[in-house]
Motif scaffolding. Structure first.
Motif, short mmCIF file in Angstrom:
data_model
loop_
_atom_site.label_atom_id
_atom_site.label_comp_id
_atom_site.label_asym_id
_atom_site.label_seq_id
_atom_site.Cartn_x
_atom_site.Cartn_y
_atom_site.Cartn_z
N ILE A 136 0.63 -1.40 0.06
CA ILE A 136 0.20 -0.12 -0.09
C ILE A 136 0.70 1.21 -0.04
N VAL A 137 1.85 1.42 1.12
CA VAL A 137 2.81 2.72 1.19
C VAL A 137 3.47 2.50 -0.17
N GLY A 138 4.05 1.62 -0.37
CA GLY A 138 5.05 1.55 -1.74
C GLY A 138 4.42 2.18 -3.07
N ALA A 139 3.16 1.59 -3.29
CA ALA A 139 2.38 1.95 -4.29
C ALA A 139 1.99 3.57 -4.33
N TYR A 140 1.54 4.00 -3.23
CA TYR A 140 1.15 5.49 -2.79
C TYR A 140 2.55 6.25 -3.10
N ASN A 141 3.83 5.67 -2.38
CA ASN A 141 4.87 6.54 -2.96
C ASN A 141 5.35 6.41 -4.25
N ALA A 142 5.10 5.56 -5.16
CA ALA A 142 5.23 5.49 -6.48
C ALA A 142 4.60 6.72 -7.22
N PHE A 143 3.35 7.05 -6.78
CA PHE A 143 2.85 8.19 -7.13
C PHE A 143 3.12 9.34 -6.72
N TRP A 144 3.38 9.40 -5.42
CA TRP A 144 4.10 10.58 -4.97
C TRP A 144 5.23 11.05 -5.69
N ILE A 292 10.72 3.93 -10.59
CA ILE A 292 10.60 2.60 -10.19
C ILE A 292 10.61 2.73 -8.76
N ALA A 293 9.40 2.11 -8.27
CA ALA A 293 9.20 1.89 -6.98
C ALA A 293 9.41 0.51 -6.49
N ASP A 294 10.78 0.42 -5.76
CA ASP A 294 11.11 -1.10 -5.43
C ASP A 294 10.60 -1.38 -4.00
N VAL A 295 9.44 -1.81 -3.89
CA VAL A 295 8.78 -2.30 -2.47
C VAL A 295 9.53 -3.19 -1.70
N THR A 306 18.42 -0.28 -7.71
CA THR A 306 18.29 -0.37 -6.35
C THR A 306 19.82 -0.19 -5.99
N ILE A 307 20.55 0.72 -5.96
CA ILE A 307 21.94 0.89 -5.62
C ILE A 307 22.00 0.72 -4.10
N THR A 308 21.01 1.48 -3.62
CA THR A 308 21.04 1.50 -1.99
C THR A 308 19.55 1.62 -1.58
N THR A 309 19.44 1.43 -0.44
CA THR A 309 17.99 1.60 0.23
C THR A 309 17.82 3.34 0.39
N THR A 310 16.62 3.53 0.52
CA THR A 310 16.23 5.01 0.97
C THR A 310 15.56 5.08 2.14
N THR A 311 15.44 6.16 2.78
CA THR A 311 14.70 6.36 4.07
C THR A 311 13.40 7.01 3.99
N ILE A 312 12.64 7.09 5.02
CA ILE A 312 11.45 7.84 4.90
C ILE A 312 11.79 9.11 4.83
N ALA A 313 12.93 9.57 5.58
CA ALA A 313 13.19 11.13 5.44
C ALA A 313 13.74 11.68 4.25
N ASP A 314 14.33 10.62 3.36
CA ASP A 314 15.11 11.06 2.03
C ASP A 314 14.44 9.98 1.20
N PRO A 315 13.35 9.80 0.57
CA PRO A 315 12.94 8.79 -0.07
C PRO A 315 13.14 8.16 -1.23
N ALA A 340 13.19 3.57 -2.81
CA ALA A 340 13.60 2.07 -2.26
C ALA A 340 13.63 2.39 -0.71
N ILE A 341 12.40 2.47 -0.37
CA ILE A 341 12.41 2.55 1.30
C ILE A 341 12.51 1.21 1.64
N ASP A 342 13.29 0.83 2.79
CA ASP A 342 13.15 -0.67 3.14
C ASP A 342 12.15 -0.78 4.52
N ASN A 343 11.60 0.19 4.95
CA ASN A 343 10.70 -0.16 6.01
C ASN A 343 9.30 0.53 5.76
N LEU A 344 8.87 0.32 4.47
CA LEU A 344 7.44 1.13 4.13
C LEU A 344 6.51 1.31 5.14
N PRO A 345 6.05 -0.15 5.68
CA PRO A 345 5.03 -0.10 6.57
C PRO A 345 5.12 0.90 7.86
#
Length: 402
Positions: A136-144, A292-295, A306-315, A340-345
């Motif tokens: 859910i959050v990954g797809a939302y972030n794809a559109f964001w 690309i939203a790599d959920v 997906t060279i590295t993960t991203t964070t909620i602060a810097d997505p 590529a946020i690795d803790n989307l929930p």
């Protein structure tokens, strides 16, 4: 049995919990005299210390005298208590190099590790997971991300939404051109992503139509492994063979990358399986993917951007199509933007935690009270300083020194 809920120690902080205050209240009431809970004090949880106290759950600083310790993400090595039983996502069963030292320390400290990811029923289906919320959050972030890249619309961040209802309300702002969207994954993550696509009333089309027809509206295609992997020998596909001998297969995802503009990647990927594409492919003039939203977020896995993960602060970051290098997000219209946020929930932590706790109440709490629970045994990676038989394949991994 004394059970402790540990304070999450991984950085960036994770606000999720294994159980909500109300859930612990119910469990403790139903199993009075058998189970007692303590919650380690934390200022970061989505549920406050006071909420646990109000539910009648003891909040303490030191939980080292508990028999079983529940967490969510990997426990920092320095916080592991020798000889305890832990349940958390260790992210080791795919031989993730970043957690080699964690597993090695677990063995050295003779810790019993039960991994949520390995909790499965007798048919081999996972029984506890945050996958739906990641989808859910990954797809939302794809559109964001797409909105930021195209400047067509501007959404709140998911974590700024109070709940799922507000997140769906926010999606009403999305205005899409006739873009073609690819969704990979048919499990919990894929189904969670579909909730967002359906909320946006985006039409699902077949793989054939996606590749060959023009649409005057946004559409999406849902792809399974058989749609973009083929046997090297004859181009066929056999599901059992693919999962047993993935090296016999190659990707033919390129045709979808030439047709689609936005990819939401939610498929489970086994190490050794083909990547969807290679980094060298993104520079081709026919490679159309721009977001690309790599959920699923496997660094070094199926999505080479997906060279590295991203964070909620810097997505988001961008990848330069010609060099394959990471560059500033939205710094170029021609680059590929990667979420590529690795803790989307964690962006909807209270609701995600509540659903996760329901699963634990159904499957794990009863199993803890059994003498020899099959479900817990199958998910036990380490015990008494050794890997269990099911996970002996990790021996070389854990003994490999850089």
């Amino acid at each position: 049995m004394k059970i402790g809920i540990i304070r999450e120690g991984k950085n960036p902080p994770d606000k999720r919990v294994p159980f909500t205050p109300d859930q612990l209240k119910v469990i403790q009431h139903e199993h009075a005299g058998k189970l007692k809970f303590q919650v380690q004090s934390s200022p970061l949880r989505s549920f406050s210390d006071q909420e646990y106290l109000d539910a009648g759950i003891e909040v303490v600083e030191d939980i080292s005298d508990c028999d079983v310790l529940f967490g969510v993400k990997e426990v920092p090595i320095g916080q592991l208590v020798e000889g305890k039983t832990y349940l958390f996502f260790s992210h080791t069963i795919k031989k993730q190099p970043t957690n080699r030292k964690l597993l090695r320390t677990i063995l050295e400290k003779r810790i019993k590790l039960i991994d949520y990811e390995a909790l499965k029923d007798e048919e081999g289906r996972r029984v506890v997971a945050f996958g739906r919320w990641a989808g859910i959050v990954g797809a939302y972030n794809a559109f964001w991300t797409y909105g930021k890249k195209t400047a067509l619309f501007d959404l709140k961040r998911a974590y700024e939404c109070e709940d799922l209802q507000e997140l769906h309300s926010e999606l009403a702002k999305v205005q899409l051109p006739p873009v073609k969207i690819i969704l990979t994954g048919t499990g919990r993550v894929g189904k969670g992503a579909m909730e967002v696509l359906n909320s946006l009333k985006i039409r699902e089309v077949s793989a054939h139509d996606f590749l060959h027809l023009y649409f005057d509206e946004p559409v999406y295609v849902k792809l399974g492994s058989a749609d973009y992997n083929r046997r090297k020998l004859d181009g066929g596909f056999d599901k059992q063979e693919f999962y047993t001998f993935p090296e016999r297969y190659e990707s033919h995802f390129q045709k979808y990358a030439e047709a689609g503009e936005l990819l939401i990647s939610g498929a489970f990927w086994e190490w050794g399986a083909p990547r969807l594409f290679e980094l060298k492919d993104i520079g081709g003039e026919d490679f159309q993917l721009s977001v690309i939203a790599d959920v699923s977020c496997d660094v070094g896995g199926p999505i080479p951007t997906t060279i590295t993960t991203t964070t909620i602060a810097d997505p988001v970051y961008d990848v330069d199509r010609q060099t394959g290098e990471k560059i500033q997000a939205f710094g170029s219209q021609t680059s590929i933007s990667v979420m590529a946020i690795d803790n989307l929930p964690c962006e909807l932590p209270r609701e995600a935690s509540r659903e996760f706790g329901i699963q634990l109440m159904k499957w794990v709490i009863p199993a803890l009270l059994e003498e020899n629970s099959g479900i817990l045994e199958r998910a036990t990676i380490a015990r008494d300083g050794d890997l269990t038989i099911e996970f002996m394949y990790l021996s070389d991994f854990v003994n490999q020194y850089e």
